[in-house]
Design a protein around this motif. Sequence first.
Motif, PDB file in Angstrom:
ATOM      1  N   MET A 181     107.663  62.696  46.481  1.00 58.25           N
ATOM      2  CA  MET A 181     106.899  61.591  46.640  1.00 58.25           C
ATOM      3  C   MET A 181     107.355  60.660  47.481  1.00 58.25           C
ATOM      4  O   MET A 181     107.567  59.435  47.133  1.00 58.25           O
ATOM      5  N   ASN A 182     106.406  60.331  48.684  1.00 61.60           N
ATOM      6  CA  ASN A 182     106.796  58.651  49.460  1.00 61.60           C
ATOM      7  C   ASN A 182     105.486  57.511  49.358  1.00 61.60           C
ATOM      8  O   ASN A 182     104.265  58.232  49.009  1.00 61.60           O
ATOM      9  N   PHE A 183     106.239  57.008  48.765  1.00 59.90           N
ATOM     10  CA  PHE A 183     105.285  55.575  48.475  1.00 59.90           C
ATOM     11  C   PHE A 183     105.156  54.926  49.501  1.00 59.90           C
ATOM     12  O   PHE A 183     106.675  54.472  49.934  1.00 59.90           O
ATOM     13  N   TYR A 184     103.782  54.057  49.637  1.00 57.74           N
ATOM     14  CA  TYR A 184     104.351  53.035  50.932  1.00 57.74           C
ATOM     15  C   TYR A 184     103.523  51.931  50.145  1.00 57.74           C
ATOM     16  O   TYR A 184     103.056  51.567  49.089  1.00 57.74           O
ATOM     17  N   THR A 185     103.637  50.602  50.359  1.00 60.94           N
ATOM     18  CA  THR A 185     103.394  49.101  50.472  1.00 60.94           C
ATOM     19  C   THR A 185     102.590  48.536  51.598  1.00 60.94           C
ATOM     20  O   THR A 185     102.668  49.057  52.758  1.00 60.94           O
TER      21      THR A 185
ATOM     22  N   MET B 265     115.603  74.737  51.600  1.00 61.82           N
ATOM     23  CA  MET B 265     115.124  73.939  52.169  1.00 61.82           C
ATOM     24  C   MET B 265     116.146  72.755  52.364  1.00 61.82           C
ATOM     25  O   MET B 265     117.236  72.532  51.375  1.00 61.82           O
ATOM     26  N   VAL B 266     116.866  72.682  53.746  1.00 66.04           N
ATOM     27  CA  VAL B 266     118.118  71.450  53.741  1.00 66.04           C
ATOM     28  C   VAL B 266     117.837  70.565  54.007  1.00 66.04           C
ATOM     29  O   VAL B 266     116.504  70.203  55.549  1.00 66.04           O
ATOM     30  N   TYR B 267     118.247  69.326  53.736  1.00 65.84           N
ATOM     31  CA  TYR B 267     117.343  67.953  54.412  1.00 65.84           C
ATOM     32  C   TYR B 267     119.061  67.726  55.016  1.00 65.84           C
ATOM     33  O   TYR B 267     119.944  67.328  53.559  1.00 65.84           O
ATOM     34  N   GLU B 268     118.867  67.020  56.085  1.00 66.58           N
ATOM     35  CA  GLU B 268     119.565  66.507  56.662  1.00 66.58           C
ATOM     36  C   GLU B 268     120.257  65.083  56.355  1.00 66.58           C
ATOM     37  O   GLU B 268     118.991  64.870  55.251  1.00 66.58           O
ATOM     38  N   CYS B 269     121.037  64.411  56.765  1.00 72.26           N
ATOM     39  CA  CYS B 269     121.535  62.660  55.992  1.00 72.26           C
ATOM     40  C   CYS B 269     120.637  62.268  56.738  1.00 72.26           C
ATOM     41  O   CYS B 269     120.223  62.477  58.444  1.00 72.26           O
ATOM     42  N   HIS B 270     119.114  61.391  55.981  1.00 69.99           N
ATOM     43  CA  HIS B 270     118.599  60.347  57.043  1.00 69.99           C
ATOM     44  C   HIS B 270     118.454  58.796  55.993  1.00 69.99           C
ATOM     45  O   HIS B 270     118.315  59.033  55.120  1.00 69.99           O
ATOM     46  N   VAL B 271     117.905  58.127  56.772  1.00 75.06           N
ATOM     47  CA  VAL B 271     116.554  57.551  56.044  1.00 75.06           C
ATOM     48  C   VAL B 271     115.451  58.044  56.212  1.00 75.06           C
ATOM     49  O   VAL B 271     114.988  58.353  57.251  1.00 75.06           O
ATOM     50  N   ASP B 272     114.657  57.103  55.701  1.00 72.04           N
ATOM     51  CA  ASP B 272     113.034  57.374  55.632  1.00 72.04           C
ATOM     52  C   ASP B 272     112.157  56.023  55.794  1.00 72.04           C
ATOM     53  O   ASP B 272     112.704  54.780  55.871  1.00 72.04           O
ATOM     54  N   SER B 273     111.181  55.843  56.048  1.00 75.46           N
ATOM     55  CA  SER B 273     110.374  54.853  56.218  1.00 75.46           C
ATOM     56  C   SER B 273     109.373  54.143  55.434  1.00 75.46           C
ATOM     57  O   SER B 273     109.225  53.144  55.393  1.00 75.46           O
ATOM     58  N   ASN B 274     109.531  55.032  54.275  1.00 80.23           N
ATOM     59  CA  ASN B 274     109.139  54.026  52.955  1.00 80.23           C
ATOM     60  C   ASN B 274     109.574  53.413  51.954  1.00 80.23           C
ATOM     61  O   ASN B 274     110.763  54.114  51.834  1.00 80.23           O
ATOM     62  N   PRO B 275     109.338  52.483  51.635  1.00 79.44           N
ATOM     63  CA  PRO B 275     110.309  51.339  50.617  1.00 79.44           C
ATOM     64  C   PRO B 275     110.595  52.558  49.069  1.00 79.44           C
ATOM     65  O   PRO B 275     111.922  52.132  48.950  1.00 79.44           O
ATOM     66  N   VAL B 276     109.974  53.245  48.584  1.00 77.78           N
ATOM     67  CA  VAL B 276     109.965  54.070  47.294  1.00 77.78           C
ATOM     68  C   VAL B 276     110.352  55.439  48.142  1.00 77.78           C
ATOM     69  O   VAL B 276     108.834  56.201  48.353  1.00 77.78           O
ATOM     70  N   GLN B 277     110.961  55.989  47.420  1.00 79.14           N
ATOM     71  CA  GLN B 277     111.165  57.285  46.879  1.00 79.14           C
ATOM     72  C   GLN B 277     111.427  58.481  45.891  1.00 79.14           C
ATOM     73  O   GLN B 277     111.830  57.658  45.176  1.00 79.14           O
ATOM     74  N   GLY B 278     110.116  58.883  45.306  1.00 76.53           N
ATOM     75  CA  GLY B 278     109.990  59.280  43.812  1.00 76.53           C
ATOM     76  C   GLY B 278     110.821  61.202  44.334  1.00 76.53           C
ATOM     77  O   GLY B 278     110.567  61.688  44.975  1.00 76.53           O
ATOM     78  N   MET B 279     111.254  61.023  43.395  1.00 73.18           N
ATOM     79  CA  MET B 279     112.315  62.493  43.034  1.00 73.18           C
ATOM     80  C   MET B 279     111.437  63.028  41.606  1.00 73.18           C
ATOM     81  O   MET B 279     112.485  62.368  40.790  1.00 73.18           O
ATOM     82  N   LEU B 280     110.858  63.957  41.655  1.00 73.07           N
ATOM     83  CA  LEU B 280     110.807  64.918  40.401  1.00 73.07           C
ATOM     84  C   LEU B 280     111.086  65.888  40.553  1.00 73.07           C
ATOM     85  O   LEU B 280     110.629  67.325  40.646  1.00 73.07           O
ATOM     86  N   TYR B 281     112.354  66.294  39.680  1.00 73.77           N
ATOM     87  CA  TYR B 281     112.936  67.894  39.758  1.00 73.77           C
ATOM     88  C   TYR B 281     112.503  68.382  38.023  1.00 73.77           C
ATOM     89  O   TYR B 281     111.899  68.081  36.910  1.00 73.77           O
TER      90      TYR B 281
END
Length: 107
Positions: A83-87, A1-17
Motif C-alpha cells: 500500500m502506497n500512502f501519499y500526503t 516477483m522480485v523487487y530490486e533495491c529501491h526507494v519510493d516516492s511515497n512517504p508511507v509504505q504499508g505491507m500487509l502480510y
Amino acid sequence: MVYECHVDSNPVQGMLYTATLSERDGGALVVGLDPSAQSIEEVDANCQELYPKANKLLLFDARRNPHYVRPMTEGHARVAVAMNFYTDESPESARPADLSRHLFGRE
C-alpha cells in the motif's frame, strides 16, 4: 516477483502480510538503515530484515529507507499487499511516470 533495491516516492509504505515465513523460507523485506545506501551490498551492511507474519501490517517511510525483498527458497510463496500512502506534501503526482511499467510491465 522480485523487487530490486529501491526507494519510493511515497512517504508511507504499508505491507500487509497474509502468510508467515521464517528465515529458511526467504522472502524477508530488507530495509536499509543508511538512507544513502544504493545497492543490495550497501543496504546489507546496515539493515533490518523483516520476515512476514500473517495479519501484520508494517509501515515505514519508503522515501528514506532503501529496501528490497530477499529471494524465496524453493517451495515457498510470499504474499503481501503493498500500500502506497501519499500526503499533501508528497502527492501521488510526484510518483515517477514509469514506475508501474518498471514494476509490473504496464503503464
